[in-house]
Design a protein around this motif. Structure first.
Motif, short mmCIF file in Angstrom:
data_model
loop_
_atom_site.label_atom_id
_atom_site.label_comp_id
_atom_site.label_asym_id
_atom_site.label_seq_id
_atom_site.Cartn_x
_atom_site.Cartn_y
_atom_site.Cartn_z
N ALA A 145 -33.25 97.47 -93.44
CA ALA A 145 -33.00 96.12 -92.96
C ALA A 145 -31.80 95.48 -93.66
O ALA A 145 -31.06 94.69 -93.06
N ALA A 146 -31.59 95.83 -94.92
CA ALA A 146 -30.45 95.27 -95.65
C ALA A 146 -29.12 95.69 -95.03
O ALA A 146 -28.11 95.00 -95.19
N SER A 147 -29.11 96.82 -94.33
CA SER A 147 -27.87 97.30 -93.70
C SER A 147 -27.52 96.54 -92.43
O SER A 147 -26.43 96.75 -91.87
N LEU A 148 -28.43 95.70 -91.95
CA LEU A 148 -28.24 95.11 -90.62
C LEU A 148 -27.22 93.99 -90.57
O LEU A 148 -27.04 93.37 -89.51
N THR A 149 -26.53 93.72 -91.68
CA THR A 149 -25.34 92.86 -91.56
C THR A 149 -24.33 93.48 -90.59
O THR A 149 -23.46 92.77 -90.08
N GLU A 150 -24.46 94.78 -90.33
CA GLU A 150 -23.57 95.43 -89.37
C GLU A 150 -23.76 94.88 -87.96
O GLU A 150 -22.90 95.10 -87.09
N LEU A 151 -24.87 94.19 -87.70
CA LEU A 151 -25.00 93.50 -86.41
C LEU A 151 -23.85 92.54 -86.17
O LEU A 151 -23.44 92.31 -85.03
N PHE A 152 -23.34 91.97 -87.24
CA PHE A 152 -22.36 90.89 -87.14
C PHE A 152 -20.95 91.34 -87.51
O PHE A 152 -20.02 90.56 -87.41
N ALA A 153 -20.81 92.59 -87.95
CA ALA A 153 -19.52 93.06 -88.46
C ALA A 153 -18.44 93.20 -87.39
O ALA A 153 -17.28 92.85 -87.66
N PRO A 154 -18.71 93.73 -86.18
CA PRO A 154 -17.61 93.89 -85.24
C PRO A 154 -16.86 92.60 -84.95
O PRO A 154 -15.62 92.61 -84.82
N ALA A 155 -17.55 91.47 -84.88
CA ALA A 155 -16.87 90.22 -84.59
C ALA A 155 -15.89 89.85 -85.69
O ALA A 155 -14.75 89.43 -85.42
N ILE A 156 -16.30 90.04 -86.97
CA ILE A 156 -15.39 89.69 -88.05
C ILE A 156 -14.23 90.69 -88.13
O ILE A 156 -13.10 90.31 -88.46
N TYR A 178 -8.82 101.08 -90.91
CA TYR A 178 -10.21 100.98 -91.35
C TYR A 178 -11.00 100.07 -90.42
O TYR A 178 -12.10 100.42 -89.97
N PHE A 179 -10.46 98.90 -90.11
CA PHE A 179 -11.19 97.93 -89.31
C PHE A 179 -11.32 98.39 -87.87
O PHE A 179 -12.37 98.18 -87.25
N ARG A 180 -10.30 99.04 -87.34
CA ARG A 180 -10.39 99.53 -85.96
C ARG A 180 -11.49 100.59 -85.84
O ARG A 180 -12.22 100.62 -84.85
N ASN A 181 -11.58 101.46 -86.81
CA ASN A 181 -12.63 102.47 -86.76
C ASN A 181 -14.02 101.87 -86.86
O ASN A 181 -14.97 102.33 -86.22
N ARG A 182 -14.16 100.81 -87.65
CA ARG A 182 -15.47 100.18 -87.80
C ARG A 182 -15.93 99.50 -86.51
O ARG A 182 -17.12 99.24 -86.35
N LEU A 183 -15.01 99.22 -85.59
CA LEU A 183 -15.42 98.62 -84.32
C LEU A 183 -16.32 99.55 -83.52
O LEU A 183 -17.13 99.09 -82.71
N THR A 184 -16.18 100.86 -83.73
CA THR A 184 -17.06 101.81 -83.05
C THR A 184 -18.14 102.36 -83.98
O THR A 184 -19.26 102.65 -83.55
N GLU A 185 -17.84 102.48 -85.28
CA GLU A 185 -18.81 103.04 -86.21
C GLU A 185 -19.98 102.08 -86.46
O GLU A 185 -21.14 102.49 -86.47
N ALA A 186 -19.68 100.80 -86.68
CA ALA A 186 -20.73 99.85 -87.03
C ALA A 186 -21.76 99.69 -85.90
O ALA A 186 -22.97 99.70 -86.17
#
Length: 250
Positions: A145-156, A178-186
């Protein structure tokens, strides 16, 4: 071995509670991010952010390895291990960590200096270590559950890409990879993690624990930005041992 998580309706009440925590507490609301994305950070403030965020990025695969070391469910391990692969990558191409060092070089820092972890703020180090300990020691439900900040990561990440490209000369496709890759990884990571939490947090006390875990993680992220603000924006009091402008340049 537990069965794979079943599909759950989008209106699951626990998911609504988790999303409400993000809406109220996620670090996209911190004034440092507003300053960064709005082009108001000085070059040294950007460098301080890159150096300190590295401490968090570098700890993520270690946190995930600690999680896997005590996870007896192979289905969950299969879901989770790609997180380490995303950050570490292969020997030749690297992963998220190598992309972050590419950003460090773009803002004028020596990547070896950044990778050494020297100059990280004490509060940043304490926050990151607290997160690793939390995932290592708490029940698996809370660790996931602590990892679920990723719910909100793509927007930032989208805001960051847009803001950095608009306002800073260092920003280009390579430095922001880094940030472009996280748009699909997160989204991939959080889809699996959220389904697992909703499946396994059936009892009210488990749902409360999951919400507390997510709130803890938002505190970890917020504390890092508070430390940056205090050291490099206002009042600008850099603690002993932390990065001083002019150090570690390429």
């Amino acid at each position: 071995m537990t069965a794979p998580a079943r599909a759950l309706p989008a209106a699951h009440p626990l998911e609504a509670r988790l999303r409400a925590i993000g809406a109220a507490r996620y670090h996209d609301k911190h004034p440092f991010h507003h300053r960064l994305h709005g082009g108001q950070c000085s070059p040294d403030q950007v460098r301080a952010w890159v150096i300190n965020r590295w401490a968090y990025q570098a700890a993520i695969p270690m946190k995930d390895a600690a999680f896997l070391s005590r996870c007896s469910d192979p289905d969950l391990r299969r879901l989770w291990r790609s997180r380490i692969e995303d950050h570490d990558g292969g020997i030749a191409e690297g992963g998220g960590l190598r992309r972050w060092l590419r950003l460090a070089e773009a803002v004028g820092l020596d990547p070896d200096y950044v990778a050494s972890g020297r100059g990280v703020l004490p509060a940043t180090r304490f926050a990151v270590e607290a997160y690793v300990r939390y995932v290592r020691d708490r029940p698996l439900l809370q660790a996931v559950a602590a990892s679920l900040t990723e719910l909100f990561a793509p927007a930032i990440h989208e805001q960051r890409i847009e803001g950095l490209l608009r306002h800073y000369d260092f920003a280009d496709a390579a430095s922001l990879s880094y940030f472009r890759n996280r748009l699909t990884e997160a989204p991939k990571d959080v889809k699996a993690g959220l389904a697992w939490v909703l499946e396994h947090a059936a009892a009210p006390q488990d749902q409360d624990a999951a919400c507390a875990a997510l709130a803890f993680k938002t505190d970890v992220l917020w504390a890092q930005l508070d430390a940056l603000w205090g050291a490099y924006v206002e009042p600008g009091r850099i603690p002993p041992g932390a990065w001083q402008p002019g150090e570690g340049l390429a």
